[in-house]
Design a protein around this motif. Structure first.
Motif, PDB file in Angstrom:
ATOM      1  N   SER A   1       0.812  -1.231   0.000  1.00 33.62           N
ATOM      2  CA  SER A   1       0.000   0.000   0.000  1.00 33.62           C
ATOM      3  C   SER A   1       0.838   1.270   0.000  1.00 33.62           C
ATOM      4  CB  SER A   1      -0.924   0.008   1.221  1.00 33.62           C
ATOM      5  OG  SER A   1      -0.163   0.004   2.428  1.00 33.62           O
ATOM      6  N   ALA A   2       2.169   1.157  -0.147  1.00 29.91           N
ATOM      7  CA  ALA A   2       3.023   2.346  -0.023  1.00 29.91           C
ATOM      8  C   ALA A   2       2.748   3.391  -1.090  1.00 29.91           C
ATOM      9  CB  ALA A   2       4.491   1.929  -0.076  1.00 29.91           C
ATOM     10  N   THR A   3       2.269   2.983  -2.261  1.00 32.26           N
ATOM     11  CA  THR A   3       2.006   3.955  -3.325  1.00 32.26           C
ATOM     12  C   THR A   3       0.651   4.629  -3.186  1.00 32.26           C
ATOM     13  OG1 THR A   3       1.149   2.194  -4.744  1.00 32.26           O
ATOM     14  CG2 THR A   3       3.486   2.738  -4.953  1.00 32.26           C
ATOM     15  N   THR A   4      -0.185   4.135  -2.256  1.00 35.87           N
ATOM     16  CA  THR A   4      -1.522   4.718  -2.096  1.00 35.87           C
ATOM     17  C   THR A   4      -1.780   5.220  -0.686  1.00 35.87           C
ATOM     18  OG1 THR A   4      -2.421   2.505  -1.624  1.00 35.87           O
ATOM     19  CG2 THR A   4      -2.513   3.288  -3.917  1.00 35.87           C
ATOM     20  N   ASP A   5      -0.991   4.783   0.287  1.00 35.34           N
ATOM     21  CA  ASP A   5      -1.204   5.169   1.677  1.00 35.34           C
ATOM     22  C   ASP A   5       0.097   5.734   2.236  1.00 35.34           C
ATOM     23  OD1 ASP A   5      -1.923   5.521   4.281  1.00 35.34           O
ATOM     24  OD2 ASP A   5      -2.195   3.389   4.746  1.00 35.34           O
ATOM     25  N   PRO A   6       0.164   7.042   2.477  1.00 33.95           N
ATOM     26  CA  PRO A   6       1.417   7.625   2.977  1.00 33.95           C
ATOM     27  C   PRO A   6       1.802   7.122   4.366  1.00 33.95           C
ATOM     28  CG  PRO A   6      -0.365   9.233   3.040  1.00 33.95           C
ATOM     29  CD  PRO A   6      -0.886   8.053   2.304  1.00 33.95           C
ATOM     30  N   PHE A   7       0.832   6.618   5.137  1.00 31.09           N
ATOM     31  CA  PHE A   7       1.151   6.112   6.469  1.00 31.09           C
ATOM     32  C   PHE A   7       1.936   4.810   6.405  1.00 31.09           C
ATOM     33  CE2 PHE A   7      -2.514   8.855   7.231  1.00 31.09           C
ATOM     34  CZ  PHE A   7      -2.038   9.627   8.287  1.00 31.09           C
ATOM     35  N   SER A   8       2.036   4.219   5.219  1.00 26.74           N
ATOM     36  CA  SER A   8       2.828   2.999   5.074  1.00 26.74           C
ATOM     37  C   SER A   8       4.298   3.251   5.370  1.00 26.74           C
ATOM     38  CB  SER A   8       2.679   2.446   3.656  1.00 26.74           C
ATOM     39  OG  SER A   8       1.337   2.117   3.377  1.00 26.74           O
ATOM     40  N   PHE A   9       4.740   4.493   5.191  1.00 26.73           N
ATOM     41  CA  PHE A   9       6.151   4.805   5.431  1.00 26.73           C
ATOM     42  C   PHE A   9       6.492   4.831   6.917  1.00 26.73           C
ATOM     43  CE2 PHE A   9       5.303   6.483   1.214  1.00 26.73           C
ATOM     44  CZ  PHE A   9       6.403   6.038   0.498  1.00 26.73           C
ATOM     45  N   LEU A  10       5.491   4.645   7.789  1.00 31.13           N
ATOM     46  CA  LEU A  10       5.755   4.550   9.219  1.00 31.13           C
ATOM     47  C   LEU A  10       6.250   3.160   9.604  1.00 31.13           C
ATOM     48  CD1 LEU A  10       2.657   6.494  10.608  1.00 31.13           C
ATOM     49  CD2 LEU A  10       4.972   7.351  10.202  1.00 31.13           C
ATOM     50  N   SER A  11       6.172   2.219   8.691  1.00 34.32           N
ATOM     51  CA  SER A  11       6.650   0.864   8.951  1.00 34.32           C
ATOM     52  C   SER A  11       8.173   0.834   8.816  1.00 34.32           C
ATOM     53  CB  SER A  11       6.004  -0.128   7.972  1.00 34.32           C
ATOM     54  OG  SER A  11       6.573  -1.409   8.120  1.00 34.32           O
ATOM     55  N   ILE A  12       8.861   0.719   9.954  1.00 37.41           N
ATOM     56  CA  ILE A  12      10.318   0.700   9.955  1.00 37.41           C
ATOM     57  C   ILE A  12      10.843  -0.536   9.242  1.00 37.41           C
ATOM     58  CG2 ILE A  12      12.383   0.767  11.387  1.00 37.41           C
ATOM     59  CD1 ILE A  12      10.673   3.305  11.450  1.00 37.41           C
ATOM     60  N   GLU A  13      10.150  -1.672   9.432  1.00 35.19           N
ATOM     61  CA  GLU A  13      10.591  -2.906   8.797  1.00 35.19           C
ATOM     62  C   GLU A  13      10.541  -2.792   7.281  1.00 35.19           C
ATOM     63  OE1 GLU A  13       9.480  -7.679   8.594  1.00 35.19           O
ATOM     64  OE2 GLU A  13       8.417  -6.342   9.986  1.00 35.19           O
ATOM     65  N   MET A  14       9.481  -2.208   6.790  1.00 30.45           N
ATOM     66  CA  MET A  14       9.371  -2.015   5.347  1.00 30.45           C
ATOM     67  C   MET A  14      10.502  -1.141   4.828  1.00 30.45           C
ATOM     68  SD  MET A  14       8.319   0.195   2.679  1.00 30.45           S
ATOM     69  CE  MET A  14       7.152   1.399   3.278  1.00 30.45           C
ATOM     70  N   LEU A  15      10.839  -0.063   5.527  1.00 34.15           N
ATOM     71  CA  LEU A  15      11.900   0.833   5.090  1.00 34.15           C
ATOM     72  C   LEU A  15      13.260   0.141   5.104  1.00 34.15           C
ATOM     73  CD1 LEU A  15      10.842   4.132   6.928  1.00 34.15           C
ATOM     74  CD2 LEU A  15      10.439   3.510   4.547  1.00 34.15           C
ATOM     75  N   LYS A  16      13.458  -0.775   6.078  1.00 35.20           N
ATOM     76  CA  LYS A  16      14.746  -1.462   6.172  1.00 35.20           C
ATOM     77  C   LYS A  16      14.889  -2.552   5.114  1.00 35.20           C
ATOM     78  CE  LYS A  16      15.686  -0.744  11.093  1.00 35.20           C
ATOM     79  NZ  LYS A  16      15.890  -1.419  12.404  1.00 35.20           N
ATOM     80  N   ARG A  17      13.816  -3.330   4.890  1.00 36.14           N
ATOM     81  CA  ARG A  17      13.928  -4.496   4.034  1.00 36.14           C
ATOM     82  C   ARG A  17      13.677  -4.168   2.556  1.00 36.14           C
ATOM     83  NH1 ARG A  17      14.242  -9.400   6.500  1.00 36.14           N
ATOM     84  NH2 ARG A  17      14.028  -9.402   8.772  1.00 36.14           N
ATOM     85  N   VAL A  18      12.979  -3.088   2.283  1.00 33.34           N
ATOM     86  CA  VAL A  18      12.675  -2.724   0.878  1.00 33.34           C
ATOM     87  C   VAL A  18      13.148  -1.294   0.659  1.00 33.34           C
ATOM     88  CG1 VAL A  18      10.922  -2.807  -0.932  1.00 33.34           C
ATOM     89  CG2 VAL A  18      10.613  -4.156   1.142  1.00 33.34           C
ATOM     90  N   LYS A  19      14.443  -1.088   0.772  1.00 33.67           N
ATOM     91  CA  LYS A  19      14.978   0.279   0.728  1.00 33.67           C
ATOM     92  C   LYS A  19      14.727   0.944  -0.620  1.00 33.67           C
ATOM     93  CE  LYS A  19      18.724  -0.653   4.025  1.00 33.67           C
ATOM     94  NZ  LYS A  19      18.377  -2.074   4.278  1.00 33.67           N
ATOM     95  N   ILE A  20      15.166   0.282  -1.696  1.00 32.67           N
ATOM     96  CA  ILE A  20      14.959   0.881  -3.022  1.00 32.67           C
ATOM     97  C   ILE A  20      13.472   0.950  -3.337  1.00 32.67           C
ATOM     98  CG2 ILE A  20      15.381   0.588  -5.483  1.00 32.67           C
ATOM     99  CD1 ILE A  20      18.051  -0.627  -4.838  1.00 32.67           C
ATOM    100  N   GLY A  21      12.729  -0.074  -2.912  1.00 28.67           N
ATOM    101  CA  GLY A  21      11.285  -0.038  -3.118  1.00 28.67           C
ATOM    102  C   GLY A  21      10.640   1.128  -2.401  1.00 28.67           C
ATOM    103  N   ALA A  22      11.095   1.403  -1.174  1.00 28.33           N
ATOM    104  CA  ALA A  22      10.565   2.558  -0.446  1.00 28.33           C
ATOM    105  C   ALA A  22      10.863   3.852  -1.185  1.00 28.33           C
ATOM    106  CB  ALA A  22      11.142   2.595   0.962  1.00 28.33           C
ATOM    107  N   LEU A  23      12.067   3.920  -1.792  1.00 28.04           N
ATOM    108  CA  LEU A  23      12.415   5.111  -2.567  1.00 28.04           C
ATOM    109  C   LEU A  23      11.497   5.257  -3.777  1.00 28.04           C
ATOM    110  CD1 LEU A  23      14.259   7.498  -3.205  1.00 28.04           C
ATOM    111  CD2 LEU A  23      15.800   5.899  -4.366  1.00 28.04           C
ATOM    112  N   LEU A  24      11.225   4.160  -4.474  1.00 27.90           N
ATOM    113  CA  LEU A  24      10.319   4.232  -5.631  1.00 27.90           C
ATOM    114  C   LEU A  24       8.917   4.640  -5.203  1.00 27.90           C
ATOM    115  CD1 LEU A  24      11.347   1.078  -7.709  1.00 27.90           C
ATOM    116  CD2 LEU A  24      12.222   3.405  -7.849  1.00 27.90           C
TER     117      LEU A  24
END
Length: 628
Positions: free
Chosen positions: A145-168
């Motif tokens: 849901s990161a491309t549709t829900d800005p609150f998804s960026f509050l997930s630290i695990e997502m930011l750590k494990r999908v770094k380039i994906g988080a950037l996209l």
């Protein structure tokens, strides 16, 4: 009335449904070491299908990314070309509202194409991460849901494990911010805009002599064999012409001319009179000396003239003056009329008027044949006719030149005599520029007097004042001027025009296209690694979650009735006991297809990203909670 029970049996007991699973569907895989979850061809049991079912990348997804990136780039270029075509144009030709609407439409389409390309690349990339790293269910939710829900960026695990994906995913949110700039790069400013018009302009009507001078017309009718005769006796310039000469010469400049349009400029070529002044010859000097009382006698020393000017034979202007340097010296100039071709440029800027002489070509002297002009008419002319034909001969037209010279001379002619205690003046020449020049300044009665034009000689001053007088005719009223046929006039009017800031639009679109190109390359790399293309739609989720282990963890984590309801309907919030479950995408041992499977730390098996992959599917009892 009998009450009909319309309660439909839409609820299902998840625990009971789970217990109906056959033991064969829940059989465990032997607990033995194996490689981590990875998307690879099926095991030996499925080798027979390997040759007949090869993985391949569909053409749709890579084509979609490239087409969207190319379309966004071309639309950005089109936006630039559209705004560039409007730059400098008056707002009236293109509505400001429609220009803004088209610009906003370009920006929206560019943003839509680029964000769609990044989103498609993002989806391809996260499936690579799903295969390489295990993630908790909550992190998977945030990733999807990161491309549709800005609150998804509050997930630290997502930011750590999908770094380039988080950037996209972040780019899908920031690219729209960059497209805020382009619509505002076209704006409106007031500016001076030249407009070329064909307009009639006023000019002296030199061909109509009667508009410059007064004539005494007389007609003698024919009788018998005698032809009728028309006679015109020149009298004097009209009062308006004499007044205009006084204003131009004493004012020292060209009178105000009517501008044909606001801030207009135009060039006219016309024929008119000019005066050429030369140093007087010996004959002229003799005339001037006699008029000025030289050589002096003892009895006339106080009666000698310091300045004199006379219109000789109505055709020549004679001017003489004295200079006291080592004795008294007499100077003189002779000015004569010439037919001349003028090319003059007129410029009107606000209230400032500028008249520049571009070219003056002397054609021939103007000969005035006395003060009486006679026309002998044809014998067949009607008897007692009183019409005087004033346009049949160019000789008659020269009387307009004579009227101009007379009006000009009326300001210049006269005498200045230096008496013992005063200056006796019968001329207005001291009120002109000549009176403030070096030749006549000392003759004024009020002394000391400033020399305002130290380089203006009488010869040059007379020619300059004649030009000012002639150009002042363009500002005269009445019949002295007429409107010429259409003249090319450039009118500099203040109007709103479009202004385009190219750099701001370029930078906004350049960085947007640049990061989208980077995202597209990441997506193409993901396609190469995955060997297949993915989507984040329902059918993809359906086909990648066919695993009994997933059903089991859902049943086991429903510790409360609320959890059971949420699990049953797939609703929020996600139960806390389910959030931390680690999943990974691959081909579980004993399975013939790829799916997400549970990876829990502490279970037997190889370590993968800090957790262990569960080998096999264990049968778990139902939770005991009823779904709503």
């Amino acid at each position: 009335m009998t009450r009909v029970d319309r309660t439909y049996p839409i609820r299902a007991n998840i625990a009971n449904i789970a217990m109906e699973k056959s033991a064969s569907e829940a059989a465990e895989v032997p607990d033995s070491d194996s490689s981590p979850v990875a998307l690879e061809p099926p095991n030996a049991a499925h080798q027979s299908d390997r040759n007949s079912s090869r993985w391949r990348i569909g053409w749709l997804v890579p084509t979609q990314m490239v087409v969207l990136l190319t379309s966004g780039t071309l639309l950005a270029v089109g936006h630039h070309l559209y705004y560039n075509s409007l730059a400098g144009q008056p707002v009236g030709k293109t509505s400001q509202q429609w220009a803004t609407r088209f610009g906003t439409a370009f920006t929206f389409l560019v943003k839509a194409c680029l964000v769609s390309a990044v989103s498609t690349a993002y989806i391809q990339h996260i499936w690579v991460m799903f295969r390489q790293k295990s993630m908790s269910i909550s992190a998977l939710d945030a990733t999807f849901s990161a491309t549709t829900d800005p609150f998804s960026f509050l997930s630290i695990e997502m930011l750590k494990r999908v770094k380039i994906g988080a950037l996209l995913a972040l780019l899908t949110w920031t690219i729209p911010l960059a497209t805020i700039v382009p619509p505002s790069t076209l704006f409106v400013i007031p500016a001076v805009a030249p407009e070329v018009l064909n307009l009639p302009v006023k000019a002296p009507n030199f061909t109509a002599a009667e508009t410059f001078v007064n004539f005494n017309f007389h007609h003698t009718p024919g009788q018998g064999s005698r032809q009728p005769v028309d006679t015109a006796n020149y009298q004097k310039p009209i009062a308006q012409l004499s007044r205009l000469a006084s204003i131009a010469l004493i004012g020292g400049d060209i009178v105000s001319i009517e501008s044909p349009a606001p801030n207009a400029t135009y060039t006219l070529q016309f024929f008119g009179p000019s005066v050429q002044c030369d140093t007087a010859n010996s004959t002229t000097m003799d005339i001037l000396s006699l008029r000025m009382g030289y050589p002096l006698s003892a009895s006339s020393v106080t009666e000698a003239l310091a300045y004199t000017a006379v219109l000789n034979n109505q055709e020549q202007l004679l001017v003489g003056w004295t200079e006291t340097v080592n004795g008294t010296q007499i100077h003189g100039v002779l000015c004569e009329l010439y037919n001349t071709s003028y090319t003059v440029h007129f410029n009107f800027t606000n209230t400032l008027q500028t008249v520049d002489l571009l070219d003056r070509t002397i054609i021939n002297p103007t000969a005035i044949s006395g003060s009486t002009y006679v026309i002998v008419r044809d014998i067949t002319a009607p008897v007692n006719t009183t019409q005087f034909d004033k346009s049949t001969s160019p000789v008659f037209q020269t009387y307009s030149y004579l009227g101009l010279l007379t009006a000009f001379a009326n300001v210049i002619v006269g005498n200045l005599s230096i008496a013992v205690d005063a200056t006796d003046s019968t001329t207005s020449v001291l009120n002109t520029k000549l009176g403030f020049g070096p030749d006549l300044n000392t003759l004024a009665s009020e002394q000391p007097r400033s020399i305002l034009f130290p380089n203006l000689t009488i010869q040059a001053g007379l020619e300059e004042m004649w030009f000012n007088f002639t150009m002042s005719l363009f500002g005269a009223d009445g019949n002295v001027t007429k409107y010429n046929e259409s003249t090319t006039v450039t009118s500099d009017i203040i109007q709103n025009i479009f202004q385009y800031n190219t750099l701001d639009l370029f930078l906004a679109y350049f960085f947007s296209v640049l990061v989208t190109t980077f995202a597209t390359l990441v997506g193409i790399r993901a396609l190469y690694i995955n060997r297949v293309s993915y989507a984040a739609n329902f059918s993809s989720i359906l086909r990648t979650t066919r695993n009994p282990n997933l059903d089991q963890i859902v049943r086991n984590t429903a510790s409360t009735e609320l959890d059971t309801k949420c699990n049953c309907m797939g609703a929020k919030p996600l139960p806390k006991s389910l959030k931390g479950k680690q999943l990974k995408f691959g081909i579980p041992n004993g399975s013939g297809h790829a799916s997400f499977d549970v990876v829990e730390e502490g279970q037997d098996g190889a370590q993968e990203d800090g957790v262990q992959y569960i080998r096999g599917i264990t049968e778990c009892p139902g939770s005991g909670h009823q779904a709503p």
